[in-house]
Design a protein around this motif. Structure first.
Motif, PDB file in Angstrom:
ATOM      1  N   SER A  61       0.796  -1.147   0.136  1.00 33.22           N
ATOM      2  CA  SER A  61       0.392   0.116   0.294  1.00 33.22           C
ATOM      3  C   SER A  61       0.665   1.050   0.213  1.00 33.22           C
ATOM      4  CB  SER A  61      -0.665   0.067   0.596  1.00 33.22           C
ATOM      5  OG  SER A  61      -2.034  -0.826   0.878  1.00 33.22           O
ATOM      6  N   LEU A  62       1.936   0.927   0.565  1.00 34.48           N
ATOM      7  CA  LEU A  62       2.879   2.122   0.673  1.00 34.48           C
ATOM      8  C   LEU A  62       3.581   2.686  -0.343  1.00 34.48           C
ATOM      9  CD1 LEU A  62       4.399   2.318   4.547  1.00 34.48           C
ATOM     10  CD2 LEU A  62       3.027   3.633   3.694  1.00 34.48           C
ATOM     11  N   LEU A  63       3.997   1.934  -1.789  1.00 29.02           N
ATOM     12  CA  LEU A  63       4.908   1.820  -2.092  1.00 29.02           C
ATOM     13  C   LEU A  63       3.319   1.882  -2.977  1.00 29.02           C
ATOM     14  CD1 LEU A  63       6.640  -1.321  -2.302  1.00 29.02           C
ATOM     15  CD2 LEU A  63       7.440   0.896  -2.683  1.00 29.02           C
ATOM     16  N   SER A  64       1.951   1.558  -3.241  1.00 26.87           N
ATOM     17  CA  SER A  64       1.325   2.122  -4.267  1.00 26.87           C
ATOM     18  C   SER A  64       0.850   3.951  -3.889  1.00 26.87           C
ATOM     19  CB  SER A  64       0.032   1.291  -3.796  1.00 26.87           C
ATOM     20  OG  SER A  64      -1.505   1.581  -4.741  1.00 26.87           O
ATOM     21  N   LEU A  65       0.861   4.650  -2.802  1.00 25.70           N
ATOM     22  CA  LEU A  65       0.979   5.800  -2.909  1.00 25.70           C
ATOM     23  C   LEU A  65       2.536   6.445  -2.974  1.00 25.70           C
ATOM     24  CD1 LEU A  65      -1.015   5.407   0.595  1.00 25.70           C
ATOM     25  CD2 LEU A  65      -2.064   6.082  -1.805  1.00 25.70           C
ATOM     26  N   TRP A  66       3.374   5.969  -3.077  1.00 22.36           N
ATOM     27  CA  TRP A  66       4.617   6.401  -3.655  1.00 22.36           C
ATOM     28  C   TRP A  66       4.728   6.183  -4.691  1.00 22.36           C
ATOM     29  CZ3 TRP A  66       9.147   5.076  -6.076  1.00 22.36           C
ATOM     30  CH2 TRP A  66      10.095   5.971  -5.755  1.00 22.36           C
ATOM     31  N   LYS A 117       2.207   7.061  -6.586  1.00 22.41           N
ATOM     32  CA  LYS A 117       0.788   8.054  -7.530  1.00 22.41           C
ATOM     33  C   LYS A 117       0.946   9.665  -6.506  1.00 22.41           C
ATOM     34  CE  LYS A 117      -4.222   7.519  -6.353  1.00 22.41           C
ATOM     35  NZ  LYS A 117      -4.660   6.806  -4.457  1.00 22.41           N
ATOM     36  N   PRO A 118       1.224   9.900  -7.937  1.00 19.43           N
ATOM     37  CA  PRO A 118       1.512  11.257  -7.940  1.00 19.43           C
ATOM     38  C   PRO A 118       0.454  12.461  -7.987  1.00 19.43           C
ATOM     39  CG  PRO A 118       1.639  10.871 -10.309  1.00 19.43           C
ATOM     40  CD  PRO A 118       0.952   9.524  -9.425  1.00 19.43           C
ATOM     41  N   ASP A 119      -0.672  11.725  -7.220  1.00 18.66           N
ATOM     42  CA  ASP A 119      -2.183  12.184  -7.073  1.00 18.66           C
ATOM     43  C   ASP A 119      -2.149  12.118  -5.732  1.00 18.66           C
ATOM     44  OD1 ASP A 119      -2.742   9.907  -7.589  1.00 18.66           O
ATOM     45  OD2 ASP A 119      -4.792  10.666  -8.710  1.00 18.66           O
ATOM     46  N   THR A 130      -2.676  12.187  -1.788  1.00 16.47           N
ATOM     47  CA  THR A 130      -2.802  12.983   0.116  1.00 16.47           C
ATOM     48  C   THR A 130      -2.058  12.563   0.884  1.00 16.47           C
ATOM     49  OG1 THR A 130      -4.523  12.021   1.002  1.00 16.47           O
ATOM     50  CG2 THR A 130      -4.893  13.413  -1.591  1.00 16.47           C
ATOM     51  N   SER A 131      -1.365  13.255   1.784  1.00 15.85           N
ATOM     52  CA  SER A 131      -0.842  13.150   2.605  1.00 15.85           C
ATOM     53  C   SER A 131      -1.375  12.154   4.144  1.00 15.85           C
ATOM     54  CB  SER A 131       0.051  14.170   2.885  1.00 15.85           C
ATOM     55  OG  SER A 131      -0.446  15.419   3.152  1.00 15.85           O
ATOM     56  N   ARG A 132      -3.242  12.485   3.193  1.00 13.24           N
ATOM     57  CA  ARG A 132      -4.372  12.673   4.385  1.00 13.24           C
ATOM     58  C   ARG A 132      -3.756  10.852   3.994  1.00 13.24           C
ATOM     59  NH1 ARG A 132      -7.790  14.576   3.032  1.00 13.24           N
ATOM     60  NH2 ARG A 132      -7.522  16.430   4.493  1.00 13.24           N
ATOM     61  N   GLU A 133      -4.072  10.338   2.829  1.00 17.01           N
ATOM     62  CA  GLU A 133      -3.996   8.965   2.853  1.00 17.01           C
ATOM     63  C   GLU A 133      -2.538   8.054   2.833  1.00 17.01           C
ATOM     64  OE1 GLU A 133      -5.502   7.199  -1.271  1.00 17.01           O
ATOM     65  OE2 GLU A 133      -4.326   9.336  -1.610  1.00 17.01           O
ATOM     66  N   VAL A 134      -1.335   8.777   3.648  1.00 12.86           N
ATOM     67  CA  VAL A 134       0.207   8.088   3.993  1.00 12.86           C
ATOM     68  C   VAL A 134      -0.986   8.156   5.470  1.00 12.86           C
ATOM     69  CG1 VAL A 134       2.109   7.585   3.562  1.00 12.86           C
ATOM     70  CG2 VAL A 134       0.601   8.709   1.862  1.00 12.86           C
ATOM     71  N   LYS A 135      -0.596   8.776   5.675  1.00  8.60           N
ATOM     72  CA  LYS A 135      -0.965   9.183   7.545  1.00  8.60           C
ATOM     73  C   LYS A 135      -1.941   7.806   7.933  1.00  8.60           C
ATOM     74  CE  LYS A 135      -1.645  12.660  10.926  1.00  8.60           C
ATOM     75  NZ  LYS A 135      -1.083  13.721  11.718  1.00  8.60           N
ATOM     76  N   LYS A 136      -3.053   8.206   7.024  1.00  6.97           N
ATOM     77  CA  LYS A 136      -3.862   7.501   7.675  1.00  6.97           C
ATOM     78  C   LYS A 136      -3.280   5.948   7.549  1.00  6.97           C
ATOM     79  CE  LYS A 136      -8.254   5.297   6.277  1.00  6.97           C
ATOM     80  NZ  LYS A 136      -9.334   4.912   5.756  1.00  6.97           N
ATOM     81  N   LEU A 137      -2.273   5.850   6.923  1.00  5.08           N
ATOM     82  CA  LEU A 137      -1.489   4.194   7.417  1.00  5.08           C
ATOM     83  C   LEU A 137      -0.598   3.908   7.741  1.00  5.08           C
ATOM     84  CD1 LEU A 137      -1.439   1.301   5.185  1.00  5.08           C
ATOM     85  CD2 LEU A 137       0.719   2.378   3.178  1.00  5.08           C
TER      86      LEU A 137
END
Length: 143
Positions: A69-74, A76-78, A80-87
């Motif tokens: 999930s972290l790599l998927s977010l990394w 993904k240029p669009d 949000t930091s909110r998504e990363v912080k939630k994880l």
């Protein structure tokens, strides 16, 4: 021109073993790699950064699925930091729960050890306490 490194160099640069790098590749954490004509894996700067992220996430106790999930977010240029912080906060909650469980274990074991006579007798407060807890737990478990 982009510089590529071999798996040995990648291992040295990231602090991971070549075996772990192959493991992460087999589990789909790395995109398809370039290879030499002889079949040697080649890693570019972005893949080295991915390996560094994986290593740091593992050091922080993230599970493989969380790392995916972290790599998927990394990637993904669009995002949000909110998504990363939630994880990250979800993982923090898991760590907090584990710490509480470990503290309960420590307290229970300390109590058992405190009641041990620590002598040559066969009487053992620790074993008695462990077997008493087992009997209590089995008496309260649903059948």
């Amino acid at each position: 021109m982009e510089k590529f490194v071999t798996i040995g160099e990648a291992a040295q640069l990231t602090g991971l073993s070549a075996k772990m790098i192959r493991h992460y590749e087999a589990n789909g954490l790395l995109p398809r790699l370039s290879r030499t004509e002889a079949g040697y894996r080649l890693y570019n700067r972005q893949q080295l950064a991915l390996l560094g992220l994986i290593r740091q996430a593992r050091k922080l106790g993230f599970a493989m699925v969380q790392i995916q999930s972290l790599l998927s977010l990394w990637r993904k240029p669009d995002r949000t930091s909110r998504e990363v912080k939630k994880l990250a906060n979800a993982h923090l909650d898991e760590i907090t729960q584990k710490i509480a469980e470990l503290q309960q274990m420590q307290t229970a074991l300390q109590q058992l050890a405190d009641h041990c006579s620590d002598d040559d007798s066969a009487q053992c407060a620790i074993l008695d306490g462990l077997s008493a807890n087992t009997m209590l737990n089995s008496a309260h478990s649903p059948k």
